[in-house]
Design a protein around this motif. Structure first.
Motif, PDB file in Angstrom:
ATOM      1  N   ALA A 197       0.835  -1.195   0.000  1.00 36.49           N
ATOM      2  CA  ALA A 197       0.000   0.000   0.000  1.00 36.49           C
ATOM      3  C   ALA A 197       0.873   1.249   0.000  1.00 36.49           C
ATOM      4  N   SER A 198       0.386   2.304  -0.608  1.00 33.78           N
ATOM      5  CA  SER A 198       1.139   3.558  -0.656  1.00 33.78           C
ATOM      6  C   SER A 198       1.092   4.241   0.711  1.00 33.78           C
ATOM      7  N   SER A 199       2.219   4.813   1.096  1.00 32.93           N
ATOM      8  CA  SER A 199       2.306   5.508   2.380  1.00 32.93           C
ATOM      9  C   SER A 199       2.132   7.021   2.238  1.00 32.93           C
ATOM     10  N   VAL A 212       2.168  15.514   7.883  1.00 31.07           N
ATOM     11  CA  VAL A 212       2.805  16.811   7.617  1.00 31.07           C
ATOM     12  C   VAL A 212       1.780  17.942   7.729  1.00 31.07           C
ATOM     13  N   LEU A 213       0.592  17.729   7.227  1.00 24.72           N
ATOM     14  CA  LEU A 213      -0.441  18.772   7.292  1.00 24.72           C
ATOM     15  C   LEU A 213      -0.840  19.062   8.737  1.00 24.72           C
ATOM     16  N   ALA A 214      -0.939  18.002   9.553  1.00 19.25           N
ATOM     17  CA  ALA A 214      -1.288  18.219  10.959  1.00 19.25           C
ATOM     18  C   ALA A 214      -0.193  18.990  11.683  1.00 19.25           C
ATOM     19  N   ALA A 247      -5.426  15.258  -5.263  1.00 24.09           N
ATOM     20  CA  ALA A 247      -4.612  14.329  -4.489  1.00 24.09           C
ATOM     21  C   ALA A 247      -3.116  14.608  -4.626  1.00 24.09           C
ATOM     22  N   ASN A 248      -2.682  15.031  -5.810  1.00 26.60           N
ATOM     23  CA  ASN A 248      -1.238  15.147  -6.052  1.00 26.60           C
ATOM     24  C   ASN A 248      -0.683  16.531  -5.757  1.00 26.60           C
ATOM     25  N   ILE A 249      -1.455  17.568  -5.993  1.00 25.65           N
ATOM     26  CA  ILE A 249      -0.935  18.916  -5.752  1.00 25.65           C
ATOM     27  C   ILE A 249      -0.607  19.137  -4.279  1.00 25.65           C
ATOM     28  N   PRO A 250      -1.478  18.736  -3.340  1.00 25.80           N
ATOM     29  CA  PRO A 250      -1.092  18.904  -1.924  1.00 25.80           C
ATOM     30  C   PRO A 250       0.170  18.127  -1.556  1.00 25.80           C
ATOM     31  N   MET A 251       0.320  16.899  -2.119  1.00 28.77           N
ATOM     32  CA  MET A 251       1.539  16.147  -1.818  1.00 28.77           C
ATOM     33  C   MET A 251       2.773  16.890  -2.304  1.00 28.77           C
ATOM     34  N   GLY A 301       5.645  18.598   0.163  1.00 30.28           N
ATOM     35  CA  GLY A 301       6.962  17.974   0.068  1.00 30.28           C
ATOM     36  C   GLY A 301       6.961  16.504   0.365  1.00 30.28           C
ATOM     37  N   VAL A 302       5.805  15.874   0.318  1.00 22.83           N
ATOM     38  CA  VAL A 302       5.726  14.443   0.615  1.00 22.83           C
ATOM     39  C   VAL A 302       6.238  13.630  -0.563  1.00 22.83           C
ATOM     40  N   SER A 303       5.850  14.016  -1.779  1.00 20.11           N
ATOM     41  CA  SER A 303       6.251  13.272  -2.969  1.00 20.11           C
ATOM     42  C   SER A 303       6.224  14.220  -4.155  1.00 20.11           C
ATOM     43  N   ASP A 304       7.050  13.918  -5.136  1.00 20.15           N
ATOM     44  CA  ASP A 304       7.107  14.723  -6.356  1.00 20.15           C
ATOM     45  C   ASP A 304       6.655  13.858  -7.533  1.00 20.15           C
ATOM     46  N   PRO A 305       5.442  14.112  -8.097  1.00 20.19           N
ATOM     47  CA  PRO A 305       4.976  13.273  -9.212  1.00 20.19           C
ATOM     48  C   PRO A 305       5.903  13.293 -10.415  1.00 20.19           C
ATOM     49  N   ALA A 306       6.739  14.314 -10.535  1.00 16.21           N
ATOM     50  CA  ALA A 306       7.644  14.367 -11.678  1.00 16.21           C
ATOM     51  C   ALA A 306       8.674  13.251 -11.643  1.00 16.21           C
ATOM     52  N   THR A 307       8.917  12.682 -10.475  1.00 11.49           N
ATOM     53  CA  THR A 307       9.911  11.623 -10.339  1.00 11.49           C
ATOM     54  C   THR A 307       9.297  10.219 -10.381  1.00 11.49           C
ATOM     55  N   TRP A 308       7.995  10.129 -10.619  1.00 16.48           N
ATOM     56  CA  TRP A 308       7.352   8.821 -10.603  1.00 16.48           C
ATOM     57  C   TRP A 308       7.677   8.054 -11.876  1.00 16.48           C
TER      58      TRP A 308
END
Length: 256
Positions: free
Chosen positions: A34-36, A44-46, A110-114, A118-125
């Motif tokens: 499962a994705s973390s 991070v948001l909290a 879903a992806n813009i907040p990440m 700084g949780v994940s960068d979709p450009a590196t997927w």
């Protein structure tokens, strides 16, 4: 407006169920973990909001494991509510176009907040990572838009109009048949009458009736006047005869 929000939220809930089902199916087929990222985004948001998730160790991880999917459900229901407000516009779109629009909105939410957290960068997927993310969101858009279209007033009106037309069709058929039968019966009745029945009566008959009545009345008055004249003449003749009888000499001496 409130009803539109509720209908949109229900559609978003249905789309979220489809998203989760496709995600778990992918995990089962590819045996991937499962994705973390959902848990990390919540943590991070909290922290940024000044209310970190309480607990330590396993308790902390368990809370994040529950808050991550809840956050995804909230986002899906929220997008569905917004789509419910925009239903008059989205209902005009075809199913593929509408599903693409809603799915892209969910993917961005879903992806813009990440990315911003700084949780994940979709450009590196990798390509597999993108497939694992895009396919579930496409299912979300498809189910959400289909649910909105199914509950739209235009579809209900179209179904009602189709039912009304279907029920009215036999009535029109019966009416047309009845009119045809009546027309045939009328033609048969008129053709059964002899052709000279209407032309045998002189045209001047009905026009001459008032004139003849006036003539008869005038003749009656003339005859009555003649009878009265004859009666008066007869009475005068009888009077003169009696006068001559009374004045005639009956004495023999007078005659001599």
């Amino acid at each position: 407006m409130f009803r539109a929000l509720l209908r949109g939220a229900a559609a978003g809930a249905a789309g979220t169920t489809a998203l989760n089902a496709v995600t778990y199916l992918d995990m089962a087929v590819r045996a991937r973990p499962a994705s973390s990222t959902p848990q990390q985004s919540v943590e991070v948001l909290a922290q940024k909001l000044g209310h970190p998730v309480p607990g330590e160790g396993e308790r902390h991880e368990n809370r994040l494991a529950g808050l991550g999917p809840l956050n995804g459900i909230a986002v899906g229901v929220g997008i569905g509510a917004v789509a419910g407000l925009l239903r008059p516009v989205l209902a005009r779109l075809s199913l593929p176009v509408g599903a693409t629009v809603i799915g892209a909105a969910a993917l961005a939410a879903a992806n813009i907040p990440m990315k911003r957290l700084g949780v994940s960068d979709p450009a590196t997927w990798s390509a597999a990572d993108w497939v694992s993310d895009v396919v579930p969101h496409a299912a979300f858009g498809l189910v959400t838009h289909a649910t909105l279209r199914a509950g739209s007033p235009s579809s209900a009106v179209a179904a009602a109009a189709a039912g009304k037309a279907a029920t009215a069709a036999p009535a029109r058929t019966v009416t047309a048949a009845s009119r045809k039968a009546l027309t045939a019966a009328s033609r048969k009745a008129f053709t059964a009458v002899p052709r000279g029945a209407f032309t045998a009566v002189p045209r001047r008959t009905f026009a001459a009736v008032p004139a003849k009545a006036a003539v008869i009345e005038a003749r009656g008055k003339a005859l009555a006047a003649a009878a009265a004249a004859r009666k008066a003449a007869g009475s005068r003749t009888a009077g003169s005869a009696s006068f001559r009888a009374d004045s005639s000499p009956t004495d023999d001496s007078t005659q001599r």
